[in-house]
Design an enzyme around this catalytic site. Structure first.
Site, short mmCIF file in Angstrom:
data_model
loop_
_atom_site.label_atom_id
_atom_site.label_comp_id
_atom_site.label_asym_id
_atom_site.label_seq_id
_atom_site.Cartn_x
_atom_site.Cartn_y
_atom_site.Cartn_z
N CYS A 114 0.86 -1.18 0.00
CA CYS A 114 0.00 0.00 0.00
C CYS A 114 0.90 1.23 0.00
O CYS A 114 1.73 1.39 0.90
CB CYS A 114 -0.90 0.00 1.24
SG CYS A 114 -1.71 1.59 1.52
N ASN A 148 11.13 -1.85 -7.86
CA ASN A 148 11.13 -2.54 -9.15
C ASN A 148 9.78 -2.35 -9.80
O ASN A 148 8.74 -2.63 -9.19
CB ASN A 148 11.37 -4.05 -8.97
CG ASN A 148 11.48 -4.78 -10.29
OD1 ASN A 148 12.48 -4.66 -10.99
ND2 ASN A 148 10.45 -5.55 -10.63
N GLU A 149 9.77 -1.83 -11.02
CA GLU A 149 8.54 -1.72 -11.82
C GLU A 149 7.35 -1.24 -10.98
O GLU A 149 6.33 -1.90 -10.88
CB GLU A 149 8.22 -3.07 -12.48
CG GLU A 149 9.24 -3.48 -13.54
CD GLU A 149 8.87 -4.78 -14.24
OE1 GLU A 149 8.07 -5.56 -13.67
OE2 GLU A 149 9.37 -5.03 -15.34
N CYS A 159 -7.61 0.83 0.07
CA CYS A 159 -7.82 0.52 1.48
C CYS A 159 -8.31 1.75 2.23
O CYS A 159 -8.30 2.88 1.72
CB CYS A 159 -6.54 -0.02 2.10
SG CYS A 159 -5.23 1.22 2.30
N GLU A 309 16.01 -3.99 -18.59
CA GLU A 309 15.60 -5.38 -18.79
C GLU A 309 15.09 -5.60 -20.21
O GLU A 309 14.43 -4.73 -20.79
CB GLU A 309 14.46 -5.78 -17.82
CG GLU A 309 14.85 -5.92 -16.38
CD GLU A 309 13.68 -6.41 -15.54
OE1 GLU A 309 12.79 -7.11 -16.08
OE2 GLU A 309 13.64 -6.09 -14.34
N TRP A 317 5.10 -15.00 -19.91
CA TRP A 317 3.73 -14.73 -19.47
C TRP A 317 2.70 -14.79 -20.60
O TRP A 317 1.54 -14.45 -20.40
CB TRP A 317 3.65 -13.38 -18.76
CG TRP A 317 4.16 -12.22 -19.56
CD1 TRP A 317 3.47 -11.51 -20.51
CD2 TRP A 317 5.44 -11.63 -19.48
NE1 TRP A 317 4.26 -10.51 -21.03
CE2 TRP A 317 5.48 -10.57 -20.40
CE3 TRP A 317 6.59 -11.89 -18.72
CZ2 TRP A 317 6.61 -9.77 -20.59
CZ3 TRP A 317 7.71 -11.10 -18.90
CH2 TRP A 317 7.71 -10.06 -19.82
#
Length: 679
Positions: A114, A148-149, A159, A309, A317
């Protein structure tokens, strides 16, 4: 400009913690055989580094770093904070996200924190602080890699903690509930807000209509802005922790091209250099990949970027994962360099035995053999970059054309409930980019809020689907065109203000004077429906529009093409041009097909005297220029068959990959590349 690194980085993500320690040294030796000189480490190691709330363990990372130092590797050190350890989710469940349907997540996945969690920021900042204190003086450390990403795969958080923080954010932005109601047009459907506590994030069981749309569009837009800034605050929190111990090593995080949730122009202002992850699909056209590279270079202000990358082989994927064809990875790597990369890096160095990425390509595959096709191709590419990469480092792409990429319009266009569900903002940008790519024109990407001084550096500026105009943008564009610039925009442009409210007075809103048109209506076309566009000199067939058709009245502009067919607006303008001061503004009324865009853009390119170079289909030409004026041309054949091309620009230049002078036509094999130092 001075290069960021002292040598051309060739390497990528190495995860030795996934393998027994007695394999590490031999893996490093294999990577050295492939001319790998850099390793990105510690990307997903939080659980190893902090096995409990009150304890850290750097023993394994110490060994990994020592081994890389021993072998004189360049090191990109990640902070390891992109996936939460299990103990943290168990003891501080508020650190993990809640989805749009109200489901609070459990331990698992990644990019799952979060962004407003105070505990997450404290814990991630503390880990970054410990890492920087421990490793800042490490020999070979060339960059810090935070997280990362960001946002990738995790989605936005809905939330109660984010709801509370969002209300504070809104109060700071609008000051009063009355101002908020005005900005959001809450008289619609009796949505008046009486108290800040009445504000609810756009959950699907409230005002959210699926992932991207909302009953009150201002709520959706502001929630996206709020979440984006909350994510950025997580990045800067770790960045600042590193800076307490390391005042000079560049700090970055890996961006993701046309990723929707984060305004990368904002992010780049907080990063020392831009890095990004390039994973084109099996059917991604080379022009879209090139556009993504150009966008990342533009986000970084035109400076060279890191290709953080890509894959040395399959991406894992897809429903079916085709292997990269011979020469394809080399071609993709040189394409990145052609558009501004000063590194070539991969995910990953070695395939994992387990986990969902075990079939993702790697330099060292499951066989561990140096005789594999992928290993040999990687080694050949590494030798090539080791030999010639330094020539290109720090050189820049010089462009006379710019495209505005606007994340506010991205969110607004795809968030519209009507007139169509057919728009993908990146694809509309690509529609305008593709004819420039076909003519081998260098393109910069700039934010819509660029000052007039920036705009005036370009002969031609395009703003596809610029539906949201932020304050001052129209004035800047009018000044640019009035002083002799050429501007192209079109369908859906100018409809909304910065609050996502429709600008009164007709479309395209505050761009009406500049474009000289009034769009009375917007007709939506079915997915398989097109409308003929007449008056364009297309090389092949009848140009057509799709998705929408703007019903245009010329109010100073002149028609360039008209709608065909038998609908009631047949014969009305489809494309227009308006003389404005010493410049011109073009309005494209419908998303043109490829033949139509080529037929529309070619005369503009030629009339402006832009340095277009025509090459055979599937062959691209890019040029990078050093501070001393030396220019390097990179010619790439993306076809699966050999091509011969004769380019006068290359004559007399030195071909640096194969050797020798270019004295005639250039023969390129499938996925072939030539690097020519121009005479």
């Amino acid at each position: 400009m001075k290069p960021t690194f002292s040598s051309f980085l060739f390497g990528g993500d190495w995860n030795p913690e996934q393998w027994p320690e007695d394999t590490w040294e031999q893996d490093i030796e294999k990577l050295e055989d492939a001319h790998i000189n850099e390793a990105t480490i510690n990307v997903f190691s939080w659980a190893l580094l902090q096995p409990s709330e009150d304890g850290y363990d750097f023993s394994m990372l110490d060994k990994i770093v020592a081994l890389l130092v021993k072998h004189r590797f360049n090191i990109v050190m990640a902070t390891g904070t992109a996936a939460l350890p299990a103990w943290m989710v168990r003891t501080h469940p508020e650190v993990i996200r809640t989805d749009q349907e109200g489901r609070h997540r459990v331990f698992g996945g990644r990019h799952n924190f979060c962004p407003t969690s105070e505990y997450f920021r404290q814990a991630s900042g503390a880990l970054a602080d410990h890492l920087a204190e421990r490793y800042a003086a490490t020999p070979g450390l060339v960059a810090w890699h935070v997280g990362n990403e960001y946002g990738g795969g995790g989605g936005l958080c809905y939330c109660e903690g984010c709801a509370r923080a969002f209300r504070v954010w809104l109060k700071e932005k609008y000051g009063t509930v009355q101002a908020l109601n005005q900005a959001w047009c809450t008289n619609f459907w009796s949505h008046t807000i009486y108290d800040w506590d009445d504000v609810v994030p756009p959950v699907t069981y409230g005002d959210g209509i699926g992932e991207n749309k909302c009953v009150i569009s201002g709520l959706q837009m502001d929630y996206r802005r709020f979440q984006e800034q909350a994510q950025l605050a997580c990045f800067t929190n770790e960045r600042d922790a590193i800076r307490r111990h390391d005042g000079s090593t560049p700090i970055t995080t890996n961006l993701m091209g046309t990723f929707k949730d984060l305004d990368y122009f904002e992010w780049a202002q907080q990063m020392d250099l831009v890095s990004w992850d390039n994973y084109p699909g099996m059917d991604t056209p080379p022009s879209f990949t090139a556009m993504s590279h150009d966008l990342m270079r533009g986000v970084g202000g035109g400076r060279p970027f890191m290709l953080m990358e890509q894959t040395p082989n399959q991406q894992n994927w897809f429903p079916f994962c085709k292997v990269k064809r011979p020469g394809e990875v080399r071609k993709l790597s040189w394409e990145a360099v052609a558009h501004g990369a000063d590194t070539v890096q991969f995910f990953q160095m070695k395939q994992s035995r387990g986990g969902c990425e075990r079939f993702h390509g790697a330099v060292i595959d499951h066989s561990g053999s140096e005789e594999s096709r992928v290993f040999k191709e990687t080694a050949a590419l590494g030798a090539e970059l080791d030999r010639v990469g330094a020539h290109l480092m720090g050189s820049r792409v010089v462009a006379r054309v710019a495209i505005m990429f606007d994340w506010q319009s991205y969110w607004s266009l795809e968030g519209c409930v009507g007139p169509t569900a057919g728009f993908s903002y990146p694809q509309e940008v690509h529609r305008f980019y593709r004819p420039l790519y076909r003519r081998n024109l260098a393109v910069d990407f700039i934010p819509s809020t660029s000052p007039v001084e920036t705009l005036k550096k370009y002969d031609l500026i395009l703003a596809p689907a610029l539906i949201s105009l932020l304050p001052g943008v129209a004035d800047h564009l009018e000044s640019y065109v009035s002083d002799g610039g050429t501007f192209v925009t079109g369908y859906m442009a100018g409809i909304h203000d910065e609050r996502d409210l429709v600008v009164p007075g007709g479309y395209p809103g505050v761009l009406k004077g500049l474009t000289g048109v009034w769009v009375e209506e917007i007709d939506a076309l079915a997915p398989d429906e097109t409308i003929p566009v007449e008056g364009l000199a297309a090389a092949d067939g009848q140009p057509a529009g799709q998705i929408v058709a703007s019903l245009i009245h010329c109010e100073g502009a002149k028609p360039l093409a008209t709608y065909g067919g038998d609908d009631f607006y047949a014969g009305s303008p489809a494309l227009t041009v308006n003389d404005f001061g010493r410049g011109r503004a073009y309005f494209v009324g419908t998303p043109l097909d490829e033949a139509g865009m080529d037929a529309f853009m070619d005369p503009i390119i030629d009339s402006l005297g832009l340095p277009a170079v025509d090459t055979p289909k599937d062959v691209s030409l890019s040029v990078r220029q050093s501070d001393d004026g030396t220019r390097y041309a990179i010619v790439i054949n993306s076809a699966h068959s050999p091509v011969t091309t004769d380019l006068p620009l290359l004559r007399g230049g030195e071909e640096l990959l194969g050797g020798g002078r270019v004295s005639g036509p250039l023969d390129l094999p499938p996925n072939g590349v030539a690097l020519v130092a121009l005479a």
